[in-house]
Design a protein around this motif. Structure first.
Motif, PDB file in Angstrom:
ATOM      1  N   LEU A   1      44.204 -33.175   6.157  1.00  0.00           N
ATOM      2  CA  LEU A   1      43.643 -31.585   6.081  1.00  0.00           C
ATOM      3  C   LEU A   1      44.168 -31.150   4.784  1.00  0.00           C
ATOM      4  CD1 LEU A   1      42.099 -29.304   7.326  1.00  0.00           C
ATOM      5  CD2 LEU A   1      44.018 -28.718   8.476  1.00  0.00           C
ATOM      6  N   SER A   2      43.225 -30.492   3.984  1.00  0.00           N
ATOM      7  CA  SER A   2      43.753 -30.020   2.778  1.00  0.00           C
ATOM      8  C   SER A   2      42.932 -28.765   2.395  1.00  0.00           C
ATOM      9  CB  SER A   2      43.613 -30.936   1.766  1.00  0.00           C
ATOM     10  OG  SER A   2      43.776 -30.275   0.366  1.00  0.00           O
ATOM     11  N   ASN A   3      43.589 -27.842   1.709  1.00  0.00           N
ATOM     12  CA  ASN A   3      43.027 -26.681   1.309  1.00  0.00           C
ATOM     13  C   ASN A   3      42.674 -26.694  -0.281  1.00  0.00           C
ATOM     14  OD1 ASN A   3      45.466 -26.560   0.151  1.00  0.00           O
ATOM     15  ND2 ASN A   3      45.541 -24.498   0.158  1.00  0.00           N
ATOM     16  N   MET A   4      42.893 -27.882  -0.748  1.00  0.00           N
ATOM     17  CA  MET A   4      42.730 -28.174  -2.097  1.00  0.00           C
ATOM     18  C   MET A   4      41.125 -28.205  -2.473  1.00  0.00           C
ATOM     19  SD  MET A   4      43.765 -31.932  -3.210  1.00  0.00           S
ATOM     20  CE  MET A   4      45.432 -31.619  -2.513  1.00  0.00           C
ATOM     21  N   PRO A   5      40.669 -27.911  -3.446  1.00  0.00           N
ATOM     22  CA  PRO A   5      39.094 -28.131  -3.956  1.00  0.00           C
ATOM     23  C   PRO A   5      38.788 -29.443  -3.909  1.00  0.00           C
ATOM     24  CG  PRO A   5      40.388 -26.793  -5.801  1.00  0.00           C
ATOM     25  CD  PRO A   5      41.255 -27.503  -4.854  1.00  0.00           C
ATOM     26  N   GLU A   6      37.458 -29.637  -3.367  1.00  0.00           N
ATOM     27  CA  GLU A   6      36.722 -30.673  -2.856  1.00  0.00           C
ATOM     28  C   GLU A   6      37.191 -31.931  -3.951  1.00  0.00           C
ATOM     29  OE1 GLU A   6      32.752 -32.648  -0.918  1.00  0.00           O
ATOM     30  OE2 GLU A   6      32.996 -30.556  -1.273  1.00  0.00           O
ATOM     31  N   PRO A   7      36.809 -31.539  -5.233  1.00  0.00           N
ATOM     32  CA  PRO A   7      36.988 -32.756  -6.140  1.00  0.00           C
ATOM     33  C   PRO A   7      38.259 -33.195  -6.242  1.00  0.00           C
ATOM     34  CG  PRO A   7      35.904 -30.865  -7.417  1.00  0.00           C
ATOM     35  CD  PRO A   7      36.400 -30.285  -5.934  1.00  0.00           C
ATOM     36  N   PHE A   8      39.442 -32.376  -6.171  1.00  0.00           N
ATOM     37  CA  PHE A   8      40.686 -32.837  -6.169  1.00  0.00           C
ATOM     38  C   PHE A   8      41.088 -33.815  -4.894  1.00  0.00           C
ATOM     39  CE2 PHE A   8      42.091 -28.904  -8.863  1.00  0.00           C
ATOM     40  CZ  PHE A   8      41.392 -29.146  -9.653  1.00  0.00           C
ATOM     41  N   ALA A   9      40.525 -33.311  -3.868  1.00  0.00           N
ATOM     42  CA  ALA A   9      40.538 -34.264  -2.566  1.00  0.00           C
ATOM     43  C   ALA A   9      39.850 -35.488  -2.742  1.00  0.00           C
ATOM     44  CB  ALA A   9      40.263 -33.451  -1.627  1.00  0.00           C
ATOM     45  N   ASP A  10      38.741 -35.546  -3.387  1.00  0.00           N
ATOM     46  CA  ASP A  10      37.913 -36.829  -3.519  1.00  0.00           C
ATOM     47  C   ASP A  10      38.840 -37.607  -4.655  1.00  0.00           C
ATOM     48  OD1 ASP A  10      35.778 -35.720  -2.111  1.00  0.00           O
ATOM     49  OD2 ASP A  10      34.722 -35.092  -4.002  1.00  0.00           O
ATOM     50  N   HIS A  11      39.585 -37.034  -5.634  1.00  0.00           N
ATOM     51  CA  HIS A  11      40.334 -37.787  -6.590  1.00  0.00           C
ATOM     52  C   HIS A  11      41.568 -38.441  -5.666  1.00  0.00           C
ATOM     53  CE1 HIS A  11      43.142 -39.060  -9.833  1.00  0.00           C
ATOM     54  NE2 HIS A  11      44.093 -38.257  -8.966  1.00  0.00           N
ATOM     55  N   LEU A  12      42.003 -37.642  -4.958  1.00  0.00           N
ATOM     56  CA  LEU A  12      42.962 -38.240  -3.735  1.00  0.00           C
ATOM     57  C   LEU A  12      42.613 -39.551  -3.071  1.00  0.00           C
ATOM     58  CD1 LEU A  12      45.163 -35.320  -2.560  1.00  0.00           C
ATOM     59  CD2 LEU A  12      45.957 -36.793  -4.642  1.00  0.00           C
ATOM     60  N   SER A  13      41.352 -39.374  -2.416  1.00  0.00           N
ATOM     61  CA  SER A  13      40.836 -40.429  -1.812  1.00  0.00           C
ATOM     62  C   SER A  13      40.491 -41.604  -2.285  1.00  0.00           C
ATOM     63  CB  SER A  13      39.632 -39.942  -1.068  1.00  0.00           C
ATOM     64  OG  SER A  13      40.008 -38.963  -0.249  1.00  0.00           O
ATOM     65  N   GLN A  14      40.182 -41.315  -3.770  1.00  0.00           N
ATOM     66  CA  GLN A  14      39.953 -42.874  -4.687  1.00  0.00           C
ATOM     67  C   GLN A  14      40.989 -43.336  -5.130  1.00  0.00           C
ATOM     68  OE1 GLN A  14      37.274 -40.850  -7.709  1.00  0.00           O
ATOM     69  NE2 GLN A  14      35.841 -40.338  -5.823  1.00  0.00           N
ATOM     70  N   THR A  15      42.249 -42.637  -5.426  1.00  0.00           N
ATOM     71  CA  THR A  15      43.416 -42.768  -5.870  1.00  0.00           C
ATOM     72  C   THR A  15      44.379 -43.787  -5.031  1.00  0.00           C
ATOM     73  OG1 THR A  15      42.854 -41.192  -7.564  1.00  0.00           O
ATOM     74  CG2 THR A  15      44.895 -42.228  -7.702  1.00  0.00           C
ATOM     75  N   TYR A  16      44.442 -43.044  -3.929  1.00  0.00           N
ATOM     76  CA  TYR A  16      45.512 -43.392  -2.996  1.00  0.00           C
ATOM     77  C   TYR A  16      44.803 -44.047  -1.530  1.00  0.00           C
ATOM     78  CZ  TYR A  16      48.299 -40.849  -6.252  1.00  0.00           C
ATOM     79  OH  TYR A  16      48.783 -40.640  -7.464  1.00  0.00           O
ATOM     80  N   PRO A  17      45.621 -44.624  -0.767  1.00  0.00           N
ATOM     81  CA  PRO A  17      45.163 -45.251   0.254  1.00  0.00           C
ATOM     82  C   PRO A  17      44.824 -44.496   1.582  1.00  0.00           C
ATOM     83  CG  PRO A  17      47.014 -46.162   0.140  1.00  0.00           C
ATOM     84  CD  PRO A  17      46.927 -45.410  -0.987  1.00  0.00           C
ATOM     85  N   LEU A  18      44.333 -43.163   1.256  1.00  0.00           N
ATOM     86  CA  LEU A  18      44.109 -42.380   2.352  1.00  0.00           C
ATOM     87  C   LEU A  18      43.668 -42.760   3.719  1.00  0.00           C
ATOM     88  CD1 LEU A  18      43.202 -38.866   0.571  1.00  0.00           C
ATOM     89  CD2 LEU A  18      45.454 -39.955   0.972  1.00  0.00           C
TER      90      LEU A  18
ATOM     91  N   ALA B   1      42.576 -31.902 -15.991  1.00  0.00           N
ATOM     92  CA  ALA B   1      43.822 -32.474 -15.989  1.00  0.00           C
ATOM     93  C   ALA B   1      44.600 -32.627 -14.538  1.00  0.00           C
ATOM     94  CB  ALA B   1      44.711 -31.887 -16.911  1.00  0.00           C
ATOM     95  N   VAL B   2      44.305 -31.330 -13.671  1.00  0.00           N
ATOM     96  CA  VAL B   2      45.038 -30.991 -12.325  1.00  0.00           C
ATOM     97  C   VAL B   2      45.091 -32.271 -11.385  1.00  0.00           C
ATOM     98  CG1 VAL B   2      44.980 -29.659 -10.204  1.00  0.00           C
ATOM     99  CG2 VAL B   2      44.849 -28.432 -12.610  1.00  0.00           C
ATOM    100  N   PRO B   3      44.127 -33.169 -11.493  1.00  0.00           N
ATOM    101  CA  PRO B   3      44.098 -34.132 -10.396  1.00  0.00           C
ATOM    102  C   PRO B   3      45.042 -35.285 -10.909  1.00  0.00           C
ATOM    103  CG  PRO B   3      41.712 -33.596 -10.704  1.00  0.00           C
ATOM    104  CD  PRO B   3      42.674 -32.645 -11.705  1.00  0.00           C
ATOM    105  N   GLY B   4      45.206 -35.527 -11.802  1.00  0.00           N
ATOM    106  CA  GLY B   4      46.253 -36.352 -12.524  1.00  0.00           C
ATOM    107  C   GLY B   4      47.763 -35.986 -11.967  1.00  0.00           C
ATOM    108  N   GLN B   5      47.914 -34.717 -11.770  1.00  0.00           N
ATOM    109  CA  GLN B   5      49.235 -34.263 -11.591  1.00  0.00           C
ATOM    110  C   GLN B   5      49.424 -34.609  -9.780  1.00  0.00           C
ATOM    111  OE1 GLN B   5      51.302 -33.616 -14.110  1.00  0.00           O
ATOM    112  NE2 GLN B   5      49.468 -34.555 -15.297  1.00  0.00           N
ATOM    113  N   LEU B   6      48.468 -34.671  -9.152  1.00  0.00           N
ATOM    114  CA  LEU B   6      48.572 -34.839  -7.726  1.00  0.00           C
ATOM    115  C   LEU B   6      48.977 -36.171  -7.343  1.00  0.00           C
ATOM    116  CD1 LEU B   6      45.308 -33.291  -6.824  1.00  0.00           C
ATOM    117  CD2 LEU B   6      47.538 -31.888  -6.978  1.00  0.00           C
TER     118      LEU B   6
END
Length: 111
Positions: free
Chosen positions: A88-105, A60-65
């Motif tokens: 640059l992030s210190n978050m776990p890779e799966p969460f950073a991947d979620h951000l990359s897939q969800t937002y226009p990073l 559930a954590v990625p959905g809260q980012l």
């Protein structure tokens, strides 16, 4: 977790026990030293909570980012002013991947 938490105080205690102030097991996960399956096993073993419940929280954590709107404006303003921006992030890779897939990073940052 309505079956575990009735008050804000209990919620704070459960979060502290689960995330260990972003140290311990969660800290290792954040640093990429252990994966999601291992952090779930460790938290379940340490807390006594069922594996499925712990895994559900981790999933559930990625959905809260969610980006802070004022930060998105700042990023766009800096980029428009010609600044080179990098993610640059210190978050776990799966969460950073979620951000990359969800937002226009890729639009906001060069790398």
């Amino acid at each position: 977790w309505p079956h575990r938490i009735d008050t804000l105080e209990q919620g704070a205690q459960a979060a502290a026990q689960f995330f260990q102030n972003y140290g311990g097991d969660w800290g290792l996960f954040d640093q990429g030293l252990i994966g999601a399956d291992e952090v779930v096993r460790r938290i379940a073993a340490r807390t006594g909570w069922p594996l499925g419940e712990v895994a559900a929280v981790v999933r559930a954590v990625p959905g809260q980012l969610i980006p802070i709107p004022a930060t998105v404006v700042l990023i766009r303003d800096l980029k428009a002013a010609g600044h080179r921006l990098h993610f640059l992030s210190n978050m776990p890779e799966p969460f950073a991947d979620h951000l990359s897939q969800t937002y226009p990073l890729h639009e906001w940052f060069e790398s």
